[in-house]
Design a protein around this motif. Structure first.
Motif, PDB file in Angstrom:
ATOM      1  N   THR A  71       0.827  -1.208   0.000  1.00  0.00           N
ATOM      2  CA  THR A  71       0.000   0.000   0.000  1.00  0.00           C
ATOM      3  C   THR A  71       0.860   1.256   0.000  1.00  0.00           C
ATOM      4  OG1 THR A  71      -1.774  -1.134   1.182  1.00  0.00           O
ATOM      5  CG2 THR A  71      -1.759   1.274   1.273  1.00  0.00           C
ATOM      6  N   TYR A  76      -1.715  13.914  -2.998  1.00  0.00           N
ATOM      7  CA  TYR A  76      -1.782  14.621  -4.278  1.00  0.00           C
ATOM      8  C   TYR A  76      -2.211  16.070  -4.064  1.00  0.00           C
ATOM      9  CZ  TYR A  76      -1.665  10.117  -6.736  1.00  0.00           C
ATOM     10  OH  TYR A  76      -1.305   8.898  -7.226  1.00  0.00           O
ATOM     11  N   ALA A  99      -4.484   9.831  -1.170  1.00  0.00           N
ATOM     12  CA  ALA A  99      -5.109   8.622  -1.707  1.00  0.00           C
ATOM     13  C   ALA A  99      -4.365   7.394  -1.197  1.00  0.00           C
ATOM     14  CB  ALA A  99      -5.093   8.640  -3.233  1.00  0.00           C
ATOM     15  N   GLU A 101      -3.448   3.747  -2.274  1.00  0.00           N
ATOM     16  CA  GLU A 101      -3.360   2.934  -3.481  1.00  0.00           C
ATOM     17  C   GLU A 101      -2.768   1.582  -3.107  1.00  0.00           C
ATOM     18  OE1 GLU A 101      -1.340   5.066  -6.553  1.00  0.00           O
ATOM     19  OE2 GLU A 101      -2.664   6.813  -6.423  1.00  0.00           O
ATOM     20  N   THR A 102      -3.567   0.523  -3.271  1.00  0.00           N
ATOM     21  CA  THR A 102      -3.169  -0.819  -2.856  1.00  0.00           C
ATOM     22  C   THR A 102      -3.177  -1.768  -4.043  1.00  0.00           C
ATOM     23  OG1 THR A 102      -4.127  -0.472  -0.651  1.00  0.00           O
ATOM     24  CG2 THR A 102      -3.715  -2.743  -1.317  1.00  0.00           C
ATOM     25  N   THR A 103      -2.088  -2.493  -4.235  1.00  0.00           N
ATOM     26  CA  THR A 103      -2.062  -3.541  -5.255  1.00  0.00           C
ATOM     27  C   THR A 103      -2.740  -4.777  -4.676  1.00  0.00           C
ATOM     28  OG1 THR A 103       0.139  -4.207  -4.499  1.00  0.00           O
ATOM     29  CG2 THR A 103       0.037  -2.672  -6.330  1.00  0.00           C
ATOM     30  N   LYS A 109      -5.624  -3.051  -8.832  1.00  0.00           N
ATOM     31  CA  LYS A 109      -5.285  -1.996  -7.881  1.00  0.00           C
ATOM     32  C   LYS A 109      -6.554  -1.346  -7.344  1.00  0.00           C
ATOM     33  CE  LYS A 109      -3.617   2.109  -9.120  1.00  0.00           C
ATOM     34  NZ  LYS A 109      -2.703   3.184  -9.588  1.00  0.00           N
ATOM     35  N   THR A 111      -7.855   2.164  -5.454  1.00  0.00           N
ATOM     36  CA  THR A 111      -7.520   3.554  -5.140  1.00  0.00           C
ATOM     37  C   THR A 111      -8.671   4.169  -4.354  1.00  0.00           C
ATOM     38  OG1 THR A 111      -6.192   3.806  -7.156  1.00  0.00           O
ATOM     39  CG2 THR A 111      -6.935   5.824  -6.072  1.00  0.00           C
ATOM     40  N   GLN A 113      -9.524   7.828  -2.476  1.00  0.00           N
ATOM     41  CA  GLN A 113      -9.042   9.199  -2.309  1.00  0.00           C
ATOM     42  C   GLN A 113     -10.083  10.082  -1.633  1.00  0.00           C
ATOM     43  OE1 GLN A 113      -8.652  11.581  -5.929  1.00  0.00           O
ATOM     44  NE2 GLN A 113      -6.729  12.430  -5.211  1.00  0.00           N
ATOM     45  N   CYS A 151     -11.830  -0.486 -15.401  1.00  0.00           N
ATOM     46  CA  CYS A 151     -11.860   0.274 -14.150  1.00  0.00           C
ATOM     47  C   CYS A 151     -13.313   0.585 -13.793  1.00  0.00           C
ATOM     48  CB  CYS A 151     -11.063   1.569 -14.308  1.00  0.00           C
ATOM     49  SG  CYS A 151     -10.842   2.495 -12.771  1.00  0.00           S
ATOM     50  N   GLU A 310      -7.897   8.074 -12.672  1.00  0.00           N
ATOM     51  CA  GLU A 310      -6.854   8.170 -11.665  1.00  0.00           C
ATOM     52  C   GLU A 310      -6.803   9.598 -11.152  1.00  0.00           C
ATOM     53  OE1 GLU A 310      -3.709   4.762 -13.031  1.00  0.00           O
ATOM     54  OE2 GLU A 310      -3.457   6.774 -13.868  1.00  0.00           O
ATOM     55  N   SER A 314      -1.823  12.810 -11.121  1.00  0.00           N
ATOM     56  CA  SER A 314      -0.935  11.671 -11.324  1.00  0.00           C
ATOM     57  C   SER A 314      -0.632  11.521 -12.805  1.00  0.00           C
ATOM     58  CB  SER A 314      -1.564  10.376 -10.801  1.00  0.00           C
ATOM     59  OG  SER A 314      -2.669  10.007 -11.591  1.00  0.00           O
TER      60      SER A 314
END
Length: 334
Positions: A71, A76, A99, A101-103, A109, A111, A113, A151, A310, A314
């Motif tokens: 994570t 941002y 945010a 952000e976890t794989t 992934k 996200t 935020q 997504c 996203e 970014s």
């Protein structure tokens, strides 16, 4: 290793991006002092074609340092600037939007935020703490340099829904072609809470991109059906200066014209924290775009309206073989 060559594959969240090939003769010449590291960078092969080497790697043990469930907490900054009001020169909004952000697994992934308003002369939602990008995405790579991404979730510009993207790249990356289609509804935090409309709107686009390595220039052309039903075309020219990028764009949509500029700059400090399970850090780049037209029919009818899946500031890694070679040589000279 493959015959007399050593090959390396660049992965992004487990998805192969590039194959780097170092012939044995090149390595031997460097070790014996016959050529410099710069000449190694100039002569090594970089390609989007990873099919053969990934077939070989499937026969090897799994990687020891898996990225799943690691994570990043990324803070941002967001800046909005528009000349769309008659009583002030510019309307503006400055937000701080951290945010998580976890794989999740290979190519996936999450996200999450939250947007915190810092300063603004706008009203309504702009003055409220509100959700930003809340998404789950799945990236895929097929054979022959074909990439896909799905997504779903809450996007920028008050859209919620799903977006499917496809991209095809030539081996040398100097041209690629893309297409996307999405279905989204309106999503906003109003005085009575989080409101989501039931009406779905379809957006779609096809695009082509060419990279000219001699001048580090990328040219993009896109034809789109925008969120609110207008059809248009957009052209971008982006020049890369090492870590920095600056570009101009122009668009035409059903009789209306618009244009502007955009840029991407790195945040100070190139060294990233070591890959732990939780990292707190700033984004690698800050990206911003300015639109010349923000009044009249173009705005009243929401023409050219689009969104990002996203966070706004970014910028995805630019996996272009010629650019990576140029950047490596540039870093060597500094």
């Amino acid at each position: 290793e493959n015959g007399n060559n050593q090959q390396f594959v660049k992965l992004d969240n487990g998805i192969p991006q590039l194959c780097i090939t170092l012939p044995d003769t090149l390595i031997s010449s460097y070790k014996n002092g016959h050529i410099s590291l710069r000449q190694v960078y100039e002569q090594m092969k970089i390609s989007y074609d990873t099919d053969k080497v990934m077939t070989l790697l499937k026969q090897q043990p799994e990687a020891a340092n898996c990225s799943a469930w690691k994570t990043d907490i990324i803070v941002y900054p967001e800046v909005l600037l528009r000349n769309s009001s008659l009583h002030v020169l510019y309307t503006y909004a400055v937000n701080l939007s951290p945010a998580i952000e976890t794989t999740l697994w290979k190519g996936a992934k999450f996200t999450g935020q939250v947007i915190f308003p810092i300063a603004t002369n706008l009203y309504g939602e702009y003055r409220r703490i509100r959700p930003g990008v809340l998404t789950v995405s799945q990236e895929m790579r097929f054979r022959n340099n074909l990439f896909g991404r799905l997504c779903v979730g809450n996007f920028t510009n008050n859209r919620i829904g799903a977006l499917l993207e496809m991209k095809y790249c030539l081996n040398n990356g100097r041209m690629n072609f893309g297409a996307q289609i999405g279905s989204t509804a309106y999503s906003a935090i109003l005085s009575d809470g989080w409101n989501i409309s039931r009406k779905q709107r379809i957006n779609a686009s096809v695009s082509a991109s060419a990279y000219i390595p001699e001048v580090n220039l990328r040219v993009d052309v896109q034809g789109s059906r925008h969120v609110y039903g207008d059809y248009g075309v957009r052209g971008d020219i982006t020049r890369y200066f090492g870590d920095y990028a600056i570009g101009l764009y122009a668009m035409y949509t059903q009789g209306e014209k618009n244009g502007g500029f955009h840029f991407s700059i790195p945040f100070p400090g190139k060294k990233r924290p070591k890959r732990k399970y939780i990292r707190i850090m700033q984004p690698e780049y800050f990206r911003w775009e300015y639109s010349m037209v923000s009044w009249g029919k173009y705005i009243d009818r929401n023409m050219g309206y689009t969104f990002r899946t996203e966070p706004n500031s970014s910028d995805k890694a630019f996996y272009q073989p010629d650019y990576i070679r140029y950047f490596l040589i540039k870093e060597l000279a500094e």
